[in-house]
Every structure is written in structure tokens, then in C-alpha cells.
Design an enzyme around this catalytic site. Structure first.
Site: not given
Ligand code: AGP
Length: 605
Positions: A2, A27, A74, A98-99, A478, A482, A485, A501, A600
């Protein structure tokens, strides 16, 4: 996650609220809304979906009013729809939040038993009704203060009042809230980026603090309602000027910025003339460090996992890594000789911030590796190592990941030399290689057109796998993160040696399998693991830094990245994977900068 904006002005605010909400879109959100005060009534407008929808609604029926609040939501409590969108208003008061209010069910039951009615399924509406009740006997600040006392959980709030039409109240516990100053206007925003087009003068509320804004004054209060003064931070021009420039998406721009951001980062820490690393003021004398504990979430966790391989290779320090949401609830044995390092791009991730708080409560030394130096995590840690990547807007972290890796590598080299775990010659050789990194990153980006071709192999796929060994394993994780997401394609990252395994069962004819095979001590073993996949019909997409041709007819597609040394290969292998995720998402028409269900800055648990 949010986003909040609030503006107190001497002219109508709705257009600027919309513009700021657009800035907060990065965000991640699913609905939007605003409320202004006109003719002593609260005028609320909301929509599900994009801020553009809200703009259309406003175009048809403009909202006047020189004071107002806006929000992108959100969803946490209740589906994303118009009713659950913020603001949540009664006749007297309108609230954006927010929260998460953890005891909202309990409060709701209490209020319902008193005959109050709820319109939405949100936790936020309890705040609206509690303040409305408190206003019957108190002035606005006291009403908010009394309400906050009843809330458990985390929040940043923006509140306007029908009968007090010149003020906005902001409050913060857990979730961040910035305050902006201008000549005839003042602002609140969930981050400074939302306020950048209007001001470069910013303060940040600390946990528990409140603020009362009018168009020409801002007063701050601590958790006991005692007035406090705040430092005003003036943002530099580079901090305020952010746009996509010639690029189609922020993500692509941020991928292309990496040679420069990494160069900046290296020059902040490495003295080229003296061939030395300028890291000083360790919170624990390096020779006395017993163990390093690295903690982060998502991509930041993947950088911790990569660093573990470096620390093990170059130092004699024991290293432990953890995901912040696990760390914060484990029964840990804290040790004052351990250095606890928190990695976070935003510096606001709720789980990471809570893990840091836990360390502070246990009186151990903490370090944060962050991109946002004014963030909560940076402010709360004993020692801060910024990554100097510049604002990252794309939800999928790219340049921040490389920045985290670079700082972790530099820290590792410094600890290794100070502790005499490596000799001077190795130290200087590694610094020299590090300085070549920006150019090598540029070369990796130059293979974009080949990556674009590789991306087509994913178009009809039902899933995919990313495999690597040693420090290529976290990069496989990673790469998979990527891809999933951004393109919503199922992707798994595995250590290549682990396939037999269990996960080999997933390999079927045509499944795209990315093999990360730098020419390191695992190279031959990775090739053997690749054979196991080929034998079961997997479609091999091979990425290596091996100069000799290791491609054969069983490999559908091969990419070569430059080789500097084995320690730096995880950084260079990352580039094609970022570009791959970007291009698969484009081919699948996904919203690259605003992927679904993601945020974000994850400021809720
Ligand atoms: C990264 O592509 C992600 N969107 C997510 O995993 C992110 O790295 C994670 O939420 C941690 O965020 P931060 O680095 O702001 O703590």
C-alpha cells in the site's frame, strides 16, 4: 505494498494526489482511492484496479478541496474491490492505512456489540470507527492518540477530519511515513519518492511518532504526545530526478544501469591508488568475530546465500544465513561475538526489520546492507554499508541485487585481509578483478539479443528449472525467482547435484532447464547432472563462461558470459537471467514493472 499520500495546501489537491499515487504504483497495488474536504464534508472516490481509473472518475466528477489523502491498496484483509479500497470514511473522519491491525477482529466485535456498523471487510475500518467514537469527547490529536493505544500491529496512517478542515494527522508504528515541506503546502507520503515532484525537503517519522500538518506548519509528537523536533533532509537532484528515459520499462533501465551503479559502488569502497578497501569502524574488531549471520528476504536472501560461499572461500569465519521471516521466530542462541548482517534493498521490509529488532533486544552487533540509507533498517542498525544503486523502481530487484552482492564481496575481502585469512597478493589480485567488473557486466548486457531468442523457448512451457552448483546455486534460485515473479511461469531453482534426490521426476520432454556452468571446480559435475536431464528429455539452455566450446547437439541454446575469476562468476551469470525474465514477461504480455500480487516494499509481515 500500500501507498499513502496526504496534501495540505492553499489550492485544490486532487490532481497532485493522483500524480503522487502514480508515483506509488511501483509498490504494487490492486485498488486506489482519495478523499478531500469540500464544504465541510468528506468527498471520497475509489476504484478497483489502476490509478488511471480513479483519474477517469475524477475527470467526470472533479473533487475540490485544499486538503486530502490518497491511497493505493495491496489487499491483505478482504478482496480487492471498491468497498475495501481506502480511504475508509465515517461522516466525521477519513483514514488511509498501510500495514496490518492484528487485533482488528477483536475490536470489530466490541464495536459491533455497541451497535456500530462496518461497510468493508478491512482491518482499517476499525481505526475509522475508533477515531469517530473518540472525537465525541476529544479533539483530533487526542482522538488519534487514544485510538493508537488500542491497536496492535503495524501501521502508517493519514487522517482528515470533517470539522477540522485545515489539518491532516499522520502516524507511524512499524510502517514508514515521510513528511514533506514546501512553501504553501505540506505533505505526508509512504516514501519520499511519492513527494519528489513536489518537494526535496523531507523528514521521517520514527516509530510511535505522530504529526499534525496544516498548509503552513508541521508539528511532530512522540508516543507520549510530547512535541519533538525533526531533522530535515534535503534530497539531491539525482535523488529527485527519476524517470524511464529512453527505456520501455524501469526494469530494463535498471538492468542497463548496472555497469554504472556497480562502478559507483566499487569507487565508494575501493581506493584505486592504494589498492585498498575503505571499510572502517567495524562494530566488532574483525579478529574477534566468531560468526557472521546473514539475514534477508527474497532476492536479498539470495545475495546472502551467494555471500556464504565467498566468506567460506576467503575467510575463516563461520557463516550462517537465514530468511528473515524464519529468523524472527526461531529460538536463537545470540552471541555478542557474532556479527548479524541484514540485507534489504528498501530497508523497510517488515520481516527483516523485525529480525533486526530481535538482535537489538538481545544486545548483539548489527550491520545493514541497504539501498535506502534513510530507511528504518539502516537507522536501527549499528553499522550501515549502502549499496549506492540509486532508486530502484522495478518491483523485480535487479541493480539492487548486484549492488548487494558487490558490497558483500567487498566486505568479505576486507575481513579476509584484516584477519590475514588471505595474503596481500591475493587481496590486490581480487581488487584488480573487481575493478574490471563494470566492463564485464556491460559485455553481459550486450548479449541481450541472444537472450531474447532464448526467451522464446519458454513461451509454450508449463514450467522451468534453473540448476547450478556452488555459488551458481543461489543464482539459479534468483533466476527462478525473477522468472516466476515477472512471467508467472512456474520456475524452480535447485543445486544441480540434488536433482537425483527427487526433482528429476519433474523433467519431461521439452521442459526448459537452464544450466549455469561456469568453468569452476564443479564444471564437470554440472555437465554430468545436465546429462541426467538430457536423458529425460529436458530442453537444455546452457550458460557458461568457459571459453572452450562445450556446446553439443543436445544443448538447445547456449550463452557465454565473460570470465573474470571464479569468485565473481555468480555476479556475471545473473545478467542473462535478469534479461531472460524480462523478455519472457514481455512475450507473455505481462506488466513488467508492476507484476501481479507483488509489492516493492513489503511492509507487512
Ligand atoms: C525481488 O525481485 C523481490 N521483489 C523480493 O524478493 C525482494 O527482494 C524482497 O521482498 C526483499 O525486499 P528488500 O530487499 O527491500 O528487503
Amino acid at each position: 505494498m500500500c501507498g499513502i499520500i496526504g496534501i495540505a495546501s492553499n489550492k485544490p489537491v486532487s490532481i497532485n494526489i493522483i500524480n503522487s499515487l502514480k508515483k506509488l504504483e511501483y509498490r504494487g497495488y490492486d485498488s486506489a482511492g482519495l478523499a478531500t474536504l469540500t464544504d465541510d464534508s468528506i468527498n471520497e472516490k475509489k476504484c478497483s484496479g489502476r490509478v488511471e481509473e480513479l483519474e477517469k472518475i475524477l475527470f467526470k466528477a472533479p473533487s475540490n478541496g485544499n486538503i486530502g489523502i490518497g491511497h493505493v491498496r495491496w489487499a491483505t484483509h478482504g478482496v480487492p474491490n471498491i468497498i475495501n479500497a481506502h480511504p475508509h470514511s465515517s461522516e466525521q473522519v477519513s483514514v488511509v492505512h498501510n500495514g496490518i491491525i492484528e487485533n482488528s477482529d477483536e475490536i470489530k466485535r466490541e464495536l459491533v456489540s455497541k451497535g456500530l456498523k462496518f461497510k468493508s471487510q478491512t482491518d482499517t475500518e476499525v481505526i475509522t470507527l475508533l477515531i469517530t467514537e473518540a472525537l465525541k469527547e476529544n479533539e483530533p490529536l487526542k482522538s488519534v492518540y487514544k485510538t493508537l493505544k488500542k491497536l496492535k500491529g503495524s501501521f502508517a496512517l493519514g487522517i482528515i477530519f470533517k470539522n477540522f478542515s485545515n489539518i491532516i494527522i499522520g502516524a507511524r508504528r512499524g510502517s514508514p511515513l515521510a513528511v514533506g515541506y514546501s512553501k504553501e503546502e505540506n505533505y505526508i507520503g509512504s516514501d519520499s519518492y511519492a513527494l519528489k515532484s513536489m518537494t526535496n525537503k523531507i523528514s521521517y517519522l520514527d516509530d510511535g511518532e505522530l504529526c499534525v500538518l496544516t498548509k503552513d506548519q508541521i508539528n511532530f509528537y512522540d508516543e507520549n504526545l510530547k512535541k519533538v523536533n525533526k531533522k530535515i533532509h534535503t534530497m539531491s537532484e539525482s535523488e529527485t530526478a527519476i524517470d524511464k528515459g529512453e527505456y520501455k520499462h524501469f526494469m530494463l533501465k535498471e538492468i542497463y544501469e548496472q555497469p554504472i551503479t556497480i562502478k559507483n559502488c566499487i569507487s565508494e569502497y575501493v581506493d584505486s591508488l592504494k589498492k585498498n578497501i575503505n571499510i572502517i569502524n567495524f562494530p566488532i574488531e574483525p579478529n574477534n568475530i566468531n560468526k557472521i549471520v546473514l539475514v534477508g528476504c527474497g532476492t536479498a536472501y539470495n545475495s546472502c546465500l551467494t555471500a556464504k560461499y565467498w566468506f567460506e572461500e576467503l575467510t575463516t569465519i563461520d557463516v550462517e544465513i537465514d530468511i528473515a521471516s524464519e529468523f524472527r521466530y526461531r529460538k536463537l542462541k545470540f552471541n555478542s561475538k557474532n556479527l548479524y548482517i541484514f540485507v534489504s534493498q528498501s530497508g523497510e521490509t517488515a520481516d527483516t526489520a523485525a529480525a533486526l529488532d530481535l538482535c537489538k533486544k538481545n544486545n548483539v552487533k548489527t550491520c545493514s546492507i541497504v539501498n535506502v540509507i534513510e530507511s528504518t533498517i539502516a537507522r536501527n542498525s549499528d553499522w550501515v554499508l549502502p549499496i549506492h544503486a540509486g532508486t530502484e523502481i522495478g518491483v523485480a530487484s535487479t541493480k539492487a541485487f548486484l549492488g548487494q552482492l558487490t558490497v558483500l564481496y567487498i566486505l568479505c575481502l576486507k575481513l579476509a585481509i584484516v584477519r590475514k585469512d588471505i595474503d596481500e597478493r591475493t587481496y590486490v589480485k581480487n581488487i584488480n578483478n573487481l575493478k574490471k567488473l563494470p566492463e564485464a557486466i556491460k559485455e553481459c548486457i550486450n548479449i541481450e539479443s541472444n537472450v531474447q531468442l532464448m526467451a522464446k523457448e519458454f513461451l509454450s512451457a508449463k514450467g522451468s528449472m534453473f540448476l547450478g552448483r556452488g555459488s551458481s546455486f543461489p543464482i539459479a534460485l534468483e533466476g527462478a525467482l525473477k522468472l516466476k515473479e515477472l512471467s508467472y511461469l512456474h520456475a524452480e531453482g535447485y543445486p544441480a547435484g540434488e536433482m537425483k534426490h527427487g526433482p528429476l521426476a519433474l523433467i519431461e520432454e521439452g521442459l526448459p532447464v537452464i544450466i549455469l556452468a561456469p568453468k569452476d571446480k564443479y564444471f564437470e559435475k554440472t555437465l554430468s547432472n545436465m546429462q541426467e536431464v538430457i536423458a529425460r528429455g529436458g530442453k537444455i539452455l546452457f550458460i557458461t563462461d568457459n571459453k572452450k566450446d562445450s556446446l553439443n547437439e543436445n544443448i538447445r541454446f547456449g550463452l557465454r558470459v565473460p570470465h573474470l575469476d571464479n569468485l565473481l562468476s555468480p555476479i556475471l551469470l545473473t545478467l542473462p537471467l535478469q534479461l531472460l525474465a524480462y523478455h519472457v514477461a514481455l512475450l507473455k504480455n505481462c506488466d513488467v514493472d508492476k507484476p501481479r500480487n507483488l509489492a516493492k516494499s513489503v511492509t507487512v509481515e
